[in-house]
Motif scaffolding. Sequence first.
Motif, PDB file in Angstrom:
ATOM      1  N   ALA A  59      38.134  47.119  52.951  1.00 25.09           N
ATOM      2  CA  ALA A  59      37.247  47.444  54.112  1.00 25.09           C
ATOM      3  C   ALA A  59      36.352  48.675  54.125  1.00 25.09           C
ATOM      4  N   LYS A  60      37.085  49.704  53.642  1.00 28.80           N
ATOM      5  CA  LYS A  60      36.287  50.980  53.387  1.00 28.80           C
ATOM      6  C   LYS A  60      35.375  51.099  52.246  1.00 28.80           C
ATOM      7  N   ASN A  61      35.332  50.193  51.499  1.00 31.50           N
ATOM      8  CA  ASN A  61      34.621  50.058  50.503  1.00 31.50           C
ATOM      9  C   ASN A  61      33.494  48.745  50.695  1.00 31.50           C
ATOM     10  N   GLY A  62      33.488  48.316  51.895  1.00 32.99           N
ATOM     11  CA  GLY A  62      32.461  47.611  52.201  1.00 32.99           C
ATOM     12  C   GLY A  62      32.622  46.030  52.172  1.00 32.99           C
ATOM     13  N   VAL A  63      33.945  45.594  52.063  1.00 38.23           N
ATOM     14  CA  VAL A  63      34.380  44.139  52.025  1.00 38.23           C
ATOM     15  C   VAL A  63      35.433  43.839  53.192  1.00 38.23           C
ATOM     16  N   PRO A  64      35.067  43.281  54.357  1.00 34.31           N
ATOM     17  CA  PRO A  64      36.128  42.845  55.350  1.00 34.31           C
ATOM     18  C   PRO A  64      37.342  42.126  54.831  1.00 34.31           C
ATOM     19  N   ALA A  65      38.618  42.610  54.959  1.00 31.59           N
ATOM     20  CA  ALA A  65      39.721  41.737  54.548  1.00 31.59           C
ATOM     21  C   ALA A  65      40.749  41.689  55.340  1.00 31.59           C
ATOM     22  N   ASN A  66      41.511  40.951  55.177  1.00 27.49           N
ATOM     23  CA  ASN A  66      42.664  40.856  56.093  1.00 27.49           C
ATOM     24  C   ASN A  66      43.885  40.212  55.565  1.00 27.49           C
ATOM     25  N   PRO A  67      45.023  40.567  55.969  1.00 28.51           N
ATOM     26  CA  PRO A  67      46.366  40.046  55.473  1.00 28.51           C
ATOM     27  C   PRO A  67      46.798  38.883  56.111  1.00 28.51           C
ATOM     28  N   GLU A  68      47.321  37.846  55.184  1.00 29.81           N
ATOM     29  CA  GLU A  68      47.968  36.835  56.191  1.00 29.81           C
ATOM     30  C   GLU A  68      49.290  36.530  55.734  1.00 29.81           C
ATOM     31  N   LEU A  69      49.943  36.019  56.687  1.00 28.25           N
ATOM     32  CA  LEU A  69      51.436  35.383  56.144  1.00 28.25           C
ATOM     33  C   LEU A  69      51.628  34.605  54.829  1.00 28.25           C
ATOM     34  N   GLY A  70      52.656  34.699  54.359  1.00 26.87           N
ATOM     35  CA  GLY A  70      52.837  34.046  52.945  1.00 26.87           C
ATOM     36  C   GLY A  70      54.215  34.103  52.544  1.00 26.87           C
ATOM     37  N   ALA A  71      54.222  33.703  51.137  1.00 23.19           N
ATOM     38  CA  ALA A  71      55.598  33.940  50.538  1.00 23.19           C
ATOM     39  C   ALA A  71      55.205  33.821  49.006  1.00 23.19           C
ATOM     40  N   GLY A  72      56.086  34.842  48.502  1.00 22.38           N
ATOM     41  CA  GLY A  72      55.788  34.812  46.991  1.00 22.38           C
ATOM     42  C   GLY A  72      55.583  33.578  45.853  1.00 22.38           C
ATOM     43  N   LEU A  73      55.993  32.449  46.247  1.00 15.12           N
ATOM     44  CA  LEU A  73      55.695  31.254  45.409  1.00 15.12           C
ATOM     45  C   LEU A  73      54.654  30.401  46.132  1.00 15.12           C
ATOM     46  N   SER A  74      54.680  30.334  47.475  1.00 17.20           N
ATOM     47  CA  SER A  74      53.446  29.586  48.316  1.00 17.20           C
ATOM     48  C   SER A  74      52.166  30.059  48.166  1.00 17.20           C
ATOM     49  N   ASN A  75      52.286  31.583  47.890  1.00 17.96           N
ATOM     50  CA  ASN A  75      50.934  32.498  47.834  1.00 17.96           C
ATOM     51  C   ASN A  75      50.286  31.893  46.280  1.00 17.96           C
ATOM     52  N   VAL A  76      51.139  31.506  45.286  1.00 16.89           N
ATOM     53  CA  VAL A  76      50.389  30.990  44.120  1.00 16.89           C
ATOM     54  C   VAL A  76      49.643  29.746  44.453  1.00 16.89           C
ATOM     55  N   ALA A  77      50.246  28.741  45.306  1.00 13.23           N
ATOM     56  CA  ALA A  77      49.478  27.489  45.524  1.00 13.23           C
ATOM     57  C   ALA A  77      48.373  27.928  46.713  1.00 13.23           C
ATOM     58  N   ASN A  78      48.612  28.720  47.454  1.00 16.62           N
ATOM     59  CA  ASN A  78      47.371  28.941  48.448  1.00 16.62           C
ATOM     60  C   ASN A  78      46.354  29.438  47.661  1.00 16.62           C
ATOM     61  N   VAL A  79      46.561  30.376  46.683  1.00 14.67           N
ATOM     62  CA  VAL A  79      45.555  30.757  45.853  1.00 14.67           C
ATOM     63  C   VAL A  79      44.809  29.565  45.041  1.00 14.67           C
ATOM     64  N   GLY A  80      45.764  29.001  44.392  1.00 13.15           N
ATOM     65  CA  GLY A  80      45.225  27.999  43.528  1.00 13.15           C
ATOM     66  C   GLY A  80      44.616  26.816  44.134  1.00 13.15           C
ATOM     67  N   TYR A  81      44.856  26.626  45.399  1.00 15.35           N
ATOM     68  CA  TYR A  81      44.265  25.584  46.117  1.00 15.35           C
ATOM     69  C   TYR A  81      43.066  25.935  46.948  1.00 15.35           C
ATOM     70  N   HIS A  82      42.683  27.323  46.842  1.00 13.55           N
ATOM     71  CA  HIS A  82      41.638  27.997  47.707  1.00 13.55           C
ATOM     72  C   HIS A  82      41.764  27.913  49.023  1.00 13.55           C
ATOM     73  N   LYS A  83      42.772  28.235  49.398  1.00 11.42           N
ATOM     74  CA  LYS A  83      43.235  28.589  50.856  1.00 11.42           C
ATOM     75  C   LYS A  83      42.821  30.006  51.076  1.00 11.42           C
ATOM     76  N   GLY A  84      42.433  30.866  50.281  1.00  7.85           N
ATOM     77  CA  GLY A  84      42.393  32.090  50.441  1.00  7.85           C
ATOM     78  C   GLY A  84      41.974  32.768  49.025  1.00  7.85           C
ATOM     79  N   GLU A  85      41.369  33.909  49.033  1.00  7.36           N
ATOM     80  CA  GLU A  85      41.168  34.596  47.946  1.00  7.36           C
ATOM     81  C   GLU A  85      42.084  35.475  46.972  1.00  7.36           C
ATOM     82  N   LEU A  86      42.990  36.151  47.636  1.00  4.74           N
ATOM     83  CA  LEU A  86      44.081  36.760  46.877  1.00  4.74           C
ATOM     84  C   LEU A  86      45.435  36.451  47.652  1.00  4.74           C
TER      85      LEU A  86
END
Length: 327
Positions: A59-86
Amino acid sequence: MDRNRLLATCRIAALAITACIATTASLCAEDKPRNLTIFTSVSGSSWYGIGAGMAEIFAKNGVPANPELGAGLSNVANVGYHKGELGFTVAPALTVASRGQPPFPEPIRNVRVIAGLSSSLMHVFVRQDAGIASLGDLAGRSFMTQRPGTISAIVFEEALKSAGLGSGDLKLSSGDLNEQTDAMKDGRVAGMISVASYPSSWGNELANTVPLMLLPVDDAAFAKLKSDMPTLGRAVINGGVYAGQDTDVPTVSAQMVLVAAEDMPDGEAYWIAKTLTENLVALKKVHGSFQDLTATDLANVAGGHLHPGAEKYYRETGAINEPGAIK
């Protein structure tokens, strides 16, 4: 127009075209994302706090960002299925996901690493009075792993294979970290496994309550492990860190990584890698495990899997200097 004037005009035109190409390449080298969602872990966890700190840097470098709840393995699926960027995960999860091993119902291969962060180490604690000195000695013994599908359970299963054992060769039960430590304290199990931050506060507390020792992963076992799961790294638990363990113990590591979808535009991945590297001082303050983090650590992850845009930035800055394709 005489010949000399014609040549001069051509040179000027060529220089102008070269400058234009260079400017375009520079503009394409990085491209700010519009916004970033970062999948982390449960509220109040260290990963959630890291996500919040990283979002503040973006955010300090010009890009709004927010953390979302997740888990180590499900995060791979969330990113792979384009539910979020990172998302945050550990490097071995990428191997598990790409193979479609449980808990993944199908292979997920379109996830790439933007940056490597701190590493967690495999702790295989056994009671000193159990007469267990190696992974092979666990055959027939009572042992508690973590829930099926967790990274700790997956890595432990791979570690057993390296010793010629399977889960059926042990009197195996599973539970969360509190259940594991309670079972160790009251003697219901002879050992337990956790892939955890190092040094771990729970490990210190347990070792000060019950006489323990750590089981090593020798070089032959590690070679087998690395062959089967190339996203595992090598590590050492230093003697004296935990009560009762005076000698160094070789083990394996699972590096925490920041991942994105493979089709994230190269310019955006480049910008994220660049922003984290250029704000390394701020990143180190986000979590205690980052205090020794370097630009080289960000760029180098066991097993590779770097996003092409991030790799481009790291190679330009010298954080990666060896030849080779992205794995």
